[in-house]
Write a protein that holds these residues in place. Structure first.
Motif, mmCIF file in Angstrom:
data_model
loop_
_atom_site.group_PDB
_atom_site.id
_atom_site.type_symbol
_atom_site.label_atom_id
_atom_site.label_comp_id
_atom_site.label_asym_id
_atom_site.label_seq_id
_atom_site.Cartn_x
_atom_site.Cartn_y
_atom_site.Cartn_z
ATOM 1 N N LYS A 1 8.399 -0.021 5.867
ATOM 2 C CA LYS A 1 8.075 1.242 5.224
ATOM 3 C C LYS A 1 9.270 1.766 4.438
ATOM 4 O O LYS A 1 10.395 1.750 4.934
ATOM 5 C CB LYS A 1 7.665 2.268 6.280
ATOM 6 C CG LYS A 1 6.468 1.844 7.122
ATOM 7 C CD LYS A 1 6.142 2.876 8.193
ATOM 8 C CE LYS A 1 4.956 2.432 9.032
ATOM 9 N NZ LYS A 1 4.611 3.422 10.085
ATOM 10 N N ARG B 1 1.051 5.377 1.551
ATOM 11 C CA ARG B 1 0.443 6.341 2.465
ATOM 12 C C ARG B 1 1.460 7.401 2.854
ATOM 13 O O ARG B 1 2.570 7.085 3.270
ATOM 14 C CB ARG B 1 -0.066 5.645 3.738
ATOM 15 C CG ARG B 1 -0.863 6.552 4.666
ATOM 16 C CD ARG B 1 -1.361 5.780 5.869
ATOM 17 N NE ARG B 1 -0.266 5.308 6.698
ATOM 18 C CZ ARG B 1 -0.394 4.421 7.683
ATOM 19 N NH1 ARG B 1 -1.572 3.881 7.930
ATOM 20 N NH2 ARG B 1 0.651 4.060 8.393
ATOM 21 N N LYS B 2 1.101 8.649 2.632
ATOM 22 C CA LYS B 2 1.899 9.796 3.058
ATOM 23 C C LYS B 2 3.351 9.707 2.581
ATOM 24 O O LYS B 2 4.293 9.880 3.364
ATOM 25 C CB LYS B 2 1.855 9.934 4.577
ATOM 26 C CG LYS B 2 0.466 10.234 5.124
ATOM 27 C CD LYS B 2 0.482 10.390 6.633
ATOM 28 C CE LYS B 2 -0.916 10.719 7.154
ATOM 29 N NZ LYS B 2 -0.930 10.868 8.644
ATOM 30 N N ARG C 1 0.836 -1.189 0.000
ATOM 31 C CA ARG C 1 0.000 0.000 0.000
ATOM 32 C C ARG C 1 0.880 1.252 0.000
ATOM 33 O O ARG C 1 2.090 1.166 0.208
ATOM 34 C CB ARG C 1 -0.907 0.023 1.237
ATOM 35 C CG ARG C 1 -1.872 -1.156 1.321
ATOM 36 C CD ARG C 1 -2.733 -1.116 2.576
ATOM 37 N NE ARG C 1 -1.942 -1.367 3.785
ATOM 38 C CZ ARG C 1 -1.813 -0.511 4.784
ATOM 39 N NH1 ARG C 1 -2.382 0.694 4.712
ATOM 40 N NH2 ARG C 1 -1.103 -0.819 5.852
ATOM 41 N N LYS D 1 -3.556 2.706 -5.572
ATOM 42 C CA LYS D 1 -2.896 3.903 -5.056
ATOM 43 C C LYS D 1 -1.391 3.697 -4.987
ATOM 44 O O LYS D 1 -0.609 4.587 -5.350
ATOM 45 C CB LYS D 1 -3.446 4.243 -3.669
ATOM 46 C CG LYS D 1 -2.844 5.511 -3.063
ATOM 47 C CD LYS D 1 -3.464 5.816 -1.711
ATOM 48 C CE LYS D 1 -2.853 7.083 -1.106
ATOM 49 N NZ LYS D 1 -3.457 7.381 0.229
#
Length: 304
Positions: free
Chosen positions: A39, A25-26, A23, A60
């Motif tokens: 991450k 995110r940010k 995924r 995404k």
């Protein structure tokens, strides 16, 4: 999951665990599996290699990776890249490809391909020298490889260049047999060494395909390998010069490789992919960066 995701200088992320989710995110790429979440800053990711099925990646995350200039490659169980998600190439593609097509017709392409094969044979000779204490016929192999280099230098047709390459291959794989004990080079071979070579070459092919496409060139029109529908001939020509680096990794790790039904096991695929990427990103001779430079240089040279 740490064992699935080797963090290398060029941020090539290997995912080989069934059930992993990817995924975004940010500004971070999140890779989540049974052992937790890893991450990665999206702007530092160069390639994401998906080595098994059962991996999910969100739209995404895919969009974020493409926007950051990264490539996402999907492999089959043999290490063959099934597809590569990446940005479309730039505006200069048409002009560069016209230069490439002309080079394939006027003989300049053959000279370029000969250089790549010469570098391949040089790499093979370096490997043989490294193994010299383990080879009963070292002198014979080395002499045959040097003779093949000389024949290649004189080759004035693709056929003669391929004959020189074949002569080098005969000596080289005989030496390789002494080192690894494998039955001989076979692209359809189901033994651990042949399966390992095929898998390692698949990773190398993906890196070359991406770089050539980004440089504005046509991966399917080569200078030495014959054109065939669906066959990335230029990629196969271009990657020749780095194959010995993959060979060396497989020779070093062959005793740890295992196959099931003619395919590398999950653990072997993971270990070999990490070892190959580590070798291609080695500090002293970083092939991953060299591939990008060589592709750009090729595109520029063809239009000069």
């Amino acid at each position: 999951m740490p064992q699935d995701l080797p963090l290398l200088p060029h941020m090539q992320i290997v995912v080989a665990t069934y059930g992993t989710r990817i995924r975004a995110r940010k500004g971070l790429l999140l890779v989540e599996g049974r052992d937790g979440v890893r991450k990665y800053p999206l702007h530092q990711v160069d390639e994401v290699l998906l080595l098994t099925g059962g991996i999910s990646i969100s739209t995404k995350a895919l969009r974020a990776l493409l926007k950051a200039g990264a490539a996402v490659a999907v492999f089959d169980q043999r290490g063959e890249p099934l597809g590569v998600f990446m940005k479309p190439v730039g505006d200069a593609t048409g002009a560069k490809r016209r230069c490439q097509y002309q080079a394939a017709l006027d003989g300049r392409g053959l000279q370029t391909a000969k250089r790549w094969v010469w570098l391949k044979i040089r790499g093979q000779l370096e490997n043989v020298k490294t193994w010299r204490r383990r080879l009963l016929r070292y002198g014979e192999y080395a002499e045959a490889l040097r003779a093949a280099q000389e024949a290649l230098a004189k080759a004035d047709t693709p056929q003669k260049a391929l004959e020189a390459e074949a002569a080098a291959a005969e000596a080289y794989w005989s030496a390789y047999r002494e080192v690894t004990g494998f039955p001989g080079r076979d692209q359809e071979g189901r033994d651990p060494v042949n399966a390992g070579l095929n898998y390692g070459y698949g990773i190398l092919k993906t890196l070359c395909f991406k770089s050539l496409l980004l440089a504005g060139l046509d991966p399917y029109v080569g200078f030495l390998h014959t054109d065939k529908s669906g066959k990335p001939s230029l990629v196969l020509d271009f990657m020749e010069q780095w194959r010995p680096r993959v060979d060396a990794v497989v020779a070093q790790t062959h005793h740890k490789l295992e196959v099931k039904d003619g395919l590398l096991t999950h653990a072997s695929r993971l270990a070999l992919a990490a070892a190959v990427l580590q070798e291609l990103s080695a500090a002293k001779r970083p092939v991953a960066a060299e591939i990008h430079r060589e592709a750009r240089s090729l595109a520029k040279t063809l239009c000069t």
